[in-house]
Motif scaffolding. Structure first.
Motif, PDB file in Angstrom:
ATOM      1  N   PHE A 165     -40.081 -36.408 -59.750  1.00 39.49           N
ATOM      2  CA  PHE A 165     -40.893 -35.511 -58.911  1.00 39.49           C
ATOM      3  C   PHE A 165     -40.017 -34.732 -57.944  1.00 39.49           C
ATOM      4  N   ALA A 166     -39.009 -35.372 -57.380  1.00 42.58           N
ATOM      5  CA  ALA A 166     -38.095 -34.669 -56.469  1.00 42.58           C
ATOM      6  C   ALA A 166     -37.347 -33.558 -57.190  1.00 42.58           C
ATOM      7  N   LEU A 167     -36.940 -33.802 -58.437  1.00 44.87           N
ATOM      8  CA  LEU A 167     -36.254 -32.771 -59.225  1.00 44.87           C
ATOM      9  C   LEU A 167     -37.198 -31.608 -59.512  1.00 44.87           C
ATOM     10  N   MET A 168     -38.460 -31.919 -59.817  1.00 46.12           N
ATOM     11  CA  MET A 168     -39.455 -30.873 -60.051  1.00 46.12           C
ATOM     12  C   MET A 168     -39.709 -30.066 -58.775  1.00 46.12           C
ATOM     13  N   THR A 169     -39.799 -30.760 -57.646  1.00 43.01           N
ATOM     14  CA  THR A 169     -40.039 -30.083 -56.370  1.00 43.01           C
ATOM     15  C   THR A 169     -38.873 -29.173 -56.009  1.00 43.01           C
ATOM     16  N   ALA A 170     -37.653 -29.644 -56.248  1.00 44.56           N
ATOM     17  CA  ALA A 170     -36.481 -28.797 -55.976  1.00 44.56           C
ATOM     18  C   ALA A 170     -36.525 -27.527 -56.813  1.00 44.56           C
ATOM     19  N   GLY A 171     -36.980 -27.634 -58.060  1.00 42.15           N
ATOM     20  CA  GLY A 171     -37.116 -26.455 -58.893  1.00 42.15           C
ATOM     21  C   GLY A 171     -38.158 -25.490 -58.370  1.00 42.15           C
ATOM     22  N   MET A 172     -39.239 -26.019 -57.802  1.00 38.33           N
ATOM     23  CA  MET A 172     -40.299 -25.174 -57.253  1.00 38.33           C
ATOM     24  C   MET A 172     -39.911 -24.554 -55.904  1.00 38.33           C
ATOM     25  N   ALA A 173     -39.022 -25.207 -55.167  1.00 39.18           N
ATOM     26  CA  ALA A 173     -38.706 -24.778 -53.803  1.00 39.18           C
ATOM     27  C   ALA A 173     -37.505 -23.847 -53.724  1.00 39.18           C
ATOM     28  N   THR A 174     -36.819 -23.613 -54.838  1.00 36.01           N
ATOM     29  CA  THR A 174     -35.632 -22.754 -54.839  1.00 36.01           C
ATOM     30  C   THR A 174     -35.820 -21.652 -55.884  1.00 36.01           C
ATOM     31  N   ILE A 379     -45.222 -35.764 -66.463  1.00 34.77           N
ATOM     32  CA  ILE A 379     -44.770 -34.479 -65.918  1.00 34.77           C
ATOM     33  C   ILE A 379     -45.967 -33.580 -65.632  1.00 34.77           C
ATOM     34  N   ALA A 380     -46.920 -33.541 -66.570  1.00 31.41           N
ATOM     35  CA  ALA A 380     -48.115 -32.714 -66.381  1.00 31.41           C
ATOM     36  C   ALA A 380     -48.929 -33.203 -65.188  1.00 31.41           C
ATOM     37  N   ALA A 381     -49.017 -34.519 -65.014  1.00 32.61           N
ATOM     38  CA  ALA A 381     -49.776 -35.072 -63.891  1.00 32.61           C
ATOM     39  C   ALA A 381     -49.140 -34.724 -62.552  1.00 32.61           C
TER      40      ALA A 381
END
Length: 406
Positions: A165-174, A379-381
């Protein structure tokens, strides 16, 4: 305020990661103070983007050969506006193929493993995260949300839920470094030193993403972080075989991302068509962008935007979430000079500098789901939560930037 909002939607509000909150705030404030008060520091870091530019240039050489001017070659006509000739399918997505092949080659040569170990040493002592997540987060500063995970692809299967989730969030935040020049070209008429601001925004959002993600999906304190544990890919016969394997895997990822992006953007447009059947509100048709604009106006106020400008700021944030930051930046550049103050424009530049939108959800789920088919449901969740987390992280970055701006 943004940390509080993240805590309110946390999966476990009793488990508060105080260490990551304190360290994440300290790192973000220190970086903001360094880059926003010492121009020489920002210019020095800007040189690192030369690596991304080299990758983009190399990719464009291939896309130009295959797709001609659609892939970045010489235009047979005059470009009517900056970015008008940029075709995402032929310019943005093909770098996935290059990054997939490059990461496979680096893993075969043993370089990737050493880099993960280095990041593990540095980040375990500061933010308490492992090297795989640290490298993936750092790569997101310059690469896209799918290109960055390719750096740590062998480690993805072993990542814990909170790390994923942290890796996904980093992708969304940059944002991807390949978009820096494009966005700077749009904003430069209304924002001095636009390229530097956008780069710094992407840097500051990395620790914010780790912080917000840790609050929303806390880690199990007894579980080890992901460092040396990995799911190794099939052994390549040689360097060229590794490149070919990486290219083949990248092609599958390319198709998943493209298809998911088409569907998600189409669904947003379909919802807007349904809302268009309702009566106008305040003399304008109701859209997802306007609805999000009303909801996000208080967030703009929390970032320090004067309330008199929050309606305009909220609409820009709404466009960014419902559509993407590219359109939001174009809309901000087209605003009258008196619509927003100079400081509000800079704060919003930081707050909108991320991929947290519904279109990116298609890229994220399709791309990571292709890399981790056995964890596609997980990942979808986490997808919608990652949009919220990425939005909170960039808003936090906007707030921090506002502290150091005159």
């Amino acid at each position: 305020m943004f940390i509080l909002l993240a805590w309110l939607v946390s999966e476990n509000r009793r488990r508060i990661p105080w260490r990551i909150i304190g360290a994440g705030l300290a790192v973000q404030l220190a970086l903001a103070g360094l880059f926003l008060t010492i121009p020489a520091a920002r210019q020095a870091f800007l040189q690192l983007n030369a690596v991304v530019e080299a990758l983009e240039t190399a990719t464009r050489a291939g896309t130009t050969f295959v797709f001609g001017y659609l892939g970045g070659g010489t235009l047979p006509f005059a470009e009517p506006a900056p970015g008008a000739a940029y075709v995402f399918a032929f310019r943005g997505l093909p770098i996935i193929l290059v990054m997939s092949a490059l990461s496979a080659a680096l893993f075969h040569l043993g370089v990737l493993q050493r880099v993960v170990q280095l990041f593990s040493l540095l980040l375990r002592k500061t933010l308490g995260i492992g090297g795989a997540l640290g490298l993936g987060t750092a790569a997101n500063i310059f690469m896209g949300m799918i290109e960055a995970p390719l750096f740590v692809r062998p480690y993805l299967g072993a990542m814990r839920r909170n790390e994923l989730f942290a890796l996904m969030t980093a992708g969304m935040a940059t944002i991807a470094g390949t978009m820096l020049v494009l966005y700077a070209g749009i904003l430069s008429p209304v924002l001095p030193d636009a390229l530097g601001h956008i780069l710094v925004a992407s840097i500051l959002s990395a620790p914010a993403a780790i912080l917000i993600a840790a609050v929303m999906v806390p880690a199990d304190p007894d579980a080890p972080v992901t460092d040396g544990v990995m799911h190794a890919p099939a052994e390549a016969a040689g360097l060229m075989d590794a490149v070919c394997q990486g290219t083949a895997q990248g092609l599958s990822l390319f198709l998943h991302v493209a298809a998911s992006l088409v569907v998600l953007v189409a669904l947003v447009a379909l919802v807007n068509e349904g809302l268009d059947l309702l009566p106008d509100v305040a003399g304008q048709p109701l859209t997802l962008q306007r609805m999000f604009g009303v909801l996000l106006a208080p967030l703009a106020w929390c970032m320090g935007v004067p309330w008199s400008e929050c309606h305009t700021a909220g609409q820009l944030l709404g466009v960014k979430v419902a559509l993407n930051e590219f359109i939001a930046y174009m809309n901000m550049a087209a605003l009258p000079a008196d619509a927003l103050s100079a400081k509000s424009r800079v704060v919003l530049t930081y707050a909108m500098c991320g991929f947290a939108n519904f279109g990116s959800l298609g890229i994220m789920v399709g791309g990571l789901g292709s890399l981790l088919p056995e964890r596609r449901a997980e990942i979808a969740a986490l997808g919608l939560r990652s949009i919220l987390a990425g939005m909170l992280a960039t808003c936090m970055t906007g707030s921090v930037a506002g502290v150091f701006l005159p």
